[in-house]
Design a protein around this motif. Sequence first.
Motif, PDB file in Angstrom:
ATOM      1  N   LEU A 118       0.779  -1.304   0.027  1.00  0.00           N
ATOM      2  CA  LEU A 118      -0.147  -0.131  -0.039  1.00  0.00           C
ATOM      3  C   LEU A 118       0.946   1.390  -0.078  1.00  0.00           C
ATOM      4  O   LEU A 118       0.412   2.157  -0.880  1.00  0.00           O
ATOM      5  N   PRO A 119       1.920   1.347   0.806  1.00  0.00           N
ATOM      6  CA  PRO A 119       2.776   2.736   0.706  1.00  0.00           C
ATOM      7  C   PRO A 119       3.553   2.998  -0.492  1.00  0.00           C
ATOM      8  O   PRO A 119       3.666   4.153  -1.151  1.00  0.00           O
ATOM      9  N   ALA A 120       3.957   1.561  -1.051  1.00  0.00           N
ATOM     10  CA  ALA A 120       4.532   1.827  -2.533  1.00  0.00           C
ATOM     11  C   ALA A 120       3.380   2.193  -3.815  1.00  0.00           C
ATOM     12  O   ALA A 120       3.584   3.074  -4.415  1.00  0.00           O
ATOM     13  N   TRP A 121       2.102   1.775  -3.488  1.00  0.00           N
ATOM     14  CA  TRP A 121       1.314   1.958  -4.394  1.00  0.00           C
ATOM     15  C   TRP A 121       0.969   3.622  -4.233  1.00  0.00           C
ATOM     16  O   TRP A 121       0.687   4.201  -5.333  1.00  0.00           O
ATOM     17  N   SER A 122       0.838   3.887  -3.224  1.00  0.00           N
ATOM     18  CA  SER A 122       0.482   5.332  -2.760  1.00  0.00           C
ATOM     19  C   SER A 122       1.345   6.351  -3.505  1.00  0.00           C
ATOM     20  O   SER A 122       0.994   7.271  -4.089  1.00  0.00           O
ATOM     21  N   ALA A 123       2.736   5.784  -3.254  1.00  0.00           N
ATOM     22  CA  ALA A 123       3.787   6.732  -3.838  1.00  0.00           C
ATOM     23  C   ALA A 123       3.836   6.359  -5.469  1.00  0.00           C
ATOM     24  O   ALA A 123       4.067   7.526  -6.004  1.00  0.00           O
ATOM     25  N   PHE A 124       3.605   5.294  -5.939  1.00  0.00           N
ATOM     26  CA  PHE A 124       3.329   5.123  -7.431  1.00  0.00           C
ATOM     27  C   PHE A 124       2.400   6.060  -8.031  1.00  0.00           C
ATOM     28  O   PHE A 124       2.507   6.976  -9.004  1.00  0.00           O
ATOM     29  N   VAL A 125       1.035   6.008  -7.572  1.00  0.00           N
ATOM     30  CA  VAL A 125       0.257   6.968  -8.011  1.00  0.00           C
ATOM     31  C   VAL A 125       0.539   8.431  -7.810  1.00  0.00           C
ATOM     32  O   VAL A 125       0.400   9.212  -8.813  1.00  0.00           O
TER      33      VAL A 125
ATOM     34  N   SER B 146       8.689  -3.394 -13.238  1.00  0.00           N
ATOM     35  CA  SER B 146       9.013  -3.770 -11.968  1.00  0.00           C
ATOM     36  C   SER B 146      10.448  -3.850 -11.877  1.00  0.00           C
ATOM     37  O   SER B 146      11.303  -4.320 -12.601  1.00  0.00           O
ATOM     38  N   VAL B 147      10.955  -3.273 -10.771  1.00  0.00           N
ATOM     39  CA  VAL B 147      12.394  -3.247 -10.569  1.00  0.00           C
ATOM     40  C   VAL B 147      12.751  -4.431  -9.673  1.00  0.00           C
ATOM     41  O   VAL B 147      14.073  -4.732  -9.572  1.00  0.00           O
ATOM     42  N   GLN B 148      11.800  -5.311  -9.443  1.00  0.00           N
ATOM     43  CA  GLN B 148      12.119  -6.549  -8.582  1.00  0.00           C
ATOM     44  C   GLN B 148      12.074  -7.872  -9.804  1.00  0.00           C
ATOM     45  O   GLN B 148      12.932  -8.694  -9.735  1.00  0.00           O
ATOM     46  N   THR B 149      11.037  -7.848 -10.667  1.00  0.00           N
ATOM     47  CA  THR B 149      10.943  -8.806 -11.307  1.00  0.00           C
ATOM     48  C   THR B 149      11.223  -8.704 -12.981  1.00  0.00           C
ATOM     49  O   THR B 149      11.334  -9.566 -13.833  1.00  0.00           O
ATOM     50  N   GLY B 150      11.226  -7.393 -13.271  1.00  0.00           N
ATOM     51  CA  GLY B 150      11.412  -7.056 -14.877  1.00  0.00           C
ATOM     52  C   GLY B 150      10.382  -7.058 -15.583  1.00  0.00           C
ATOM     53  O   GLY B 150      10.536  -6.752 -16.836  1.00  0.00           O
ATOM     54  N   VAL B 151       9.246  -7.250 -14.976  1.00  0.00           N
ATOM     55  CA  VAL B 151       7.901  -7.117 -15.818  1.00  0.00           C
ATOM     56  C   VAL B 151       7.810  -5.827 -16.352  1.00  0.00           C
ATOM     57  O   VAL B 151       7.947  -4.875 -15.534  1.00  0.00           O
TER      58      VAL B 151
ATOM     59  N   LEU C  63       6.700  12.591 -11.420  1.00  0.00           N
ATOM     60  CA  LEU C  63       7.937  12.575 -10.520  1.00  0.00           C
ATOM     61  C   LEU C  63       8.742  11.444 -10.878  1.00  0.00           C
ATOM     62  O   LEU C  63       8.224  10.366 -11.490  1.00  0.00           O
ATOM     63  N   THR C  64       9.965  11.406 -10.587  1.00  0.00           N
ATOM     64  CA  THR C  64      10.978  10.284 -10.816  1.00  0.00           C
ATOM     65  C   THR C  64      10.441   8.901  -9.583  1.00  0.00           C
ATOM     66  O   THR C  64      10.014   9.598  -8.787  1.00  0.00           O
ATOM     67  N   SER C  65      10.706   7.873 -10.216  1.00  0.00           N
ATOM     68  CA  SER C  65      10.155   6.829  -9.460  1.00  0.00           C
ATOM     69  C   SER C  65      10.915   6.557  -8.187  1.00  0.00           C
ATOM     70  O   SER C  65      12.112   6.521  -8.055  1.00  0.00           O
ATOM     71  N   THR C  66      10.262   6.915  -7.004  1.00  0.00           N
ATOM     72  CA  THR C  66      10.939   6.356  -5.781  1.00  0.00           C
ATOM     73  C   THR C  66      10.147   5.345  -4.869  1.00  0.00           C
ATOM     74  O   THR C  66      10.501   5.080  -3.616  1.00  0.00           O
ATOM     75  N   ASN C  67       9.169   4.954  -5.441  1.00  0.00           N
ATOM     76  CA  ASN C  67       8.464   3.788  -4.757  1.00  0.00           C
ATOM     77  C   ASN C  67       9.040   2.516  -4.558  1.00  0.00           C
ATOM     78  O   ASN C  67       8.456   1.805  -3.470  1.00  0.00           O
ATOM     79  N   GLY C  68       9.981   2.245  -4.970  1.00  0.00           N
ATOM     80  CA  GLY C  68      10.840   1.089  -4.696  1.00  0.00           C
ATOM     81  C   GLY C  68      10.349  -0.476  -5.463  1.00  0.00           C
ATOM     82  O   GLY C  68      10.847  -1.278  -5.402  1.00  0.00           O
ATOM     83  N   VAL C  69       9.411  -0.133  -6.315  1.00  0.00           N
ATOM     84  CA  VAL C  69       8.576  -1.314  -6.909  1.00  0.00           C
ATOM     85  C   VAL C  69       8.767  -1.188  -8.384  1.00  0.00           C
ATOM     86  O   VAL C  69       9.045  -2.063  -9.156  1.00  0.00           O
ATOM     87  N   ALA C  70       8.277   0.003  -9.030  1.00  0.00           N
ATOM     88  CA  ALA C  70       8.231   0.196 -10.411  1.00  0.00           C
ATOM     89  C   ALA C  70       8.691   1.488 -11.100  1.00  0.00           C
ATOM     90  O   ALA C  70       8.427   2.616  -9.911  1.00  0.00           O
TER      91      ALA C  70
END
Length: 98
Positions: free
Chosen positions: A27-34, A61-66, A41-48
């Motif tokens: 949820l925190p990463a999603w809020s940052a992504f949105v 995705s920074v974790q899976t490459g999707v 902005l530059t991505s700082t959510n840590g997921v995508a």
Amino acid sequence: MEVAPTTSGVVIRHSKHPESGTITFSLPAWSAFVAEACDGLTSTNGVATITPMGADTLVRSVQTGVELRFDQAEWSAFVAGALDGEFNFAGHLAATPS
């Protein structure tokens, strides 16, 4: 873009290309992504990451490459929905039993 809240966060996929995979956010990463999507902005959510590619937008995705690639109309529709609060799932997730 298909956006689905889960008991622990949010999952997205490309509705026209579901075989491309999914990206899962806390949820925190999603809020940052949105917020990043709405404000450009530059991505700082840590997921995508969100990367403009000509008229398209690539969400990777920074974790899976999707990689999910959205055309201008698809991305604009997502951002418009986000600005309207359509993807604010904080209340839903708080009410969902674990």
